[in-house]
Design a protein around this motif. Sequence first.
Motif, PDB file in Angstrom:
ATOM      1  N   HIS A  73       0.821  -1.214   0.000  1.00 43.05           N
ATOM      2  CA  HIS A  73       0.000   0.000   0.000  1.00 43.05           C
ATOM      3  C   HIS A  73       0.858   1.269   0.000  1.00 43.05           C
ATOM      4  CE1 HIS A  73      -3.075  -2.962   0.922  1.00 43.05           C
ATOM      5  NE2 HIS A  73      -3.940  -2.074   0.488  1.00 43.05           N
ATOM      6  N   VAL A  74       1.994   1.238   0.684  1.00 41.16           N
ATOM      7  CA  VAL A  74       2.917   2.383   0.653  1.00 41.16           C
ATOM      8  C   VAL A  74       3.411   2.586  -0.781  1.00 41.16           C
ATOM      9  CG1 VAL A  74       5.218   3.162   1.390  1.00 41.16           C
ATOM     10  CG2 VAL A  74       3.583   2.290   3.078  1.00 41.16           C
ATOM     11  N   LYS A  78       2.802   5.890  -3.198  1.00 43.57           N
ATOM     12  CA  LYS A  78       3.893   6.595  -3.870  1.00 43.57           C
ATOM     13  C   LYS A  78       3.633   6.668  -5.378  1.00 43.57           C
ATOM     14  CE  LYS A  78       8.897   6.691  -4.260  1.00 43.57           C
ATOM     15  NZ  LYS A  78      10.159   6.026  -3.933  1.00 43.57           N
ATOM     16  N   GLN A  79       3.181   5.570  -5.949  1.00 43.03           N
ATOM     17  CA  GLN A  79       2.873   5.512  -7.386  1.00 43.03           C
ATOM     18  C   GLN A  79       1.829   6.567  -7.772  1.00 43.03           C
ATOM     19  OE1 GLN A  79       1.583   1.574  -8.598  1.00 43.03           O
ATOM     20  NE2 GLN A  79       0.372   2.405 -10.259  1.00 43.03           N
ATOM     21  N   PHE A  80       0.895   6.839  -6.869  1.00 45.94           N
ATOM     22  CA  PHE A  80      -0.162   7.817  -7.120  1.00 45.94           C
ATOM     23  C   PHE A  80       0.141   9.165  -6.459  1.00 45.94           C
ATOM     24  CE2 PHE A  80      -2.276   3.965  -8.371  1.00 45.94           C
ATOM     25  CZ  PHE A  80      -3.102   4.358  -9.402  1.00 45.94           C
ATOM     26  N   ASN A  81       1.415   9.487  -6.330  1.00 44.38           N
ATOM     27  CA  ASN A  81       1.882  10.784  -5.827  1.00 44.38           C
ATOM     28  C   ASN A  81       1.323  11.141  -4.453  1.00 44.38           C
ATOM     29  OD1 ASN A  81       3.484  11.368  -8.155  1.00 44.38           O
ATOM     30  ND2 ASN A  81       1.566  11.762  -9.234  1.00 44.38           N
ATOM     31  N   TYR A 124      -3.663   3.449   7.023  1.00 45.78           N
ATOM     32  CA  TYR A 124      -3.660   4.887   6.767  1.00 45.78           C
ATOM     33  C   TYR A 124      -2.576   5.588   7.584  1.00 45.78           C
ATOM     34  CZ  TYR A 124      -4.877   9.737   6.516  1.00 45.78           C
ATOM     35  OH  TYR A 124      -4.805  11.098   6.338  1.00 45.78           O
ATOM     36  N   MET A 125      -2.490   5.289   8.865  1.00 44.11           N
ATOM     37  CA  MET A 125      -1.506   5.946   9.726  1.00 44.11           C
ATOM     38  C   MET A 125      -0.082   5.649   9.247  1.00 44.11           C
ATOM     39  SD  MET A 125      -3.366   7.638  11.738  1.00 44.11           S
ATOM     40  CE  MET A 125      -2.284   8.188  13.020  1.00 44.11           C
ATOM     41  N   ALA A 130       4.977   6.979   6.290  1.00 42.71           N
ATOM     42  CA  ALA A 130       6.018   6.596   5.312  1.00 42.71           C
ATOM     43  C   ALA A 130       6.317   7.706   4.300  1.00 42.71           C
ATOM     44  CB  ALA A 130       5.581   5.327   4.583  1.00 42.71           C
ATOM     45  N   ARG A 131       5.528   8.756   4.289  1.00 37.50           N
ATOM     46  CA  ARG A 131       5.687   9.828   3.304  1.00 37.50           C
ATOM     47  C   ARG A 131       6.854  10.758   3.619  1.00 37.50           C
ATOM     48  NH1 ARG A 131      -0.596  11.568   2.331  1.00 37.50           N
ATOM     49  NH2 ARG A 131      -1.188   9.664   1.204  1.00 37.50           N
TER      50      ARG A 131
END
Length: 132
Positions: A73-74, A78-81, A124-125, A130-131
């Motif tokens: 999911h991370v 990332k793939q979807f900005n 979600y958290m 991870a961003r």
Amino acid sequence: MNKPDINTREDIFLLVSTFYEKVRADKTLGPFFNETIKDWEAHLNHLTTFWETSLFMTRKLEEKYRGNPLEAHVRVDKQFNHTIDNLHFGLWLNLWYQTLDELFEGEIADNAKRRARKMGTFMYMNIFAARK
């Protein structure tokens, strides 16, 4: 009208496949899934194993889930900005509850709701963290 509870792998496959039909058709969620998943048959089997392992953890199962859903999911975020947000998780959870309520009722179905809510919050958290 009484509905059955979730009791078998076949029940879980029905839940997962019905749920993802809705997800794929959803105008907000669909693009994330439809652009990411290339082999839906394999993915539905993988998710069935995930939920079977989660819901029937005290049973002897032919196959146990192995994988890292958070990592996947991370990567998609990332793939979807980094556009996945709480709206997406809310929509996902609402469709999950709706599908469960249409097909099943009982202790295991209620547990599937609780586990999905906890998993959604955890995902979600951790996606947000991870961003960095």
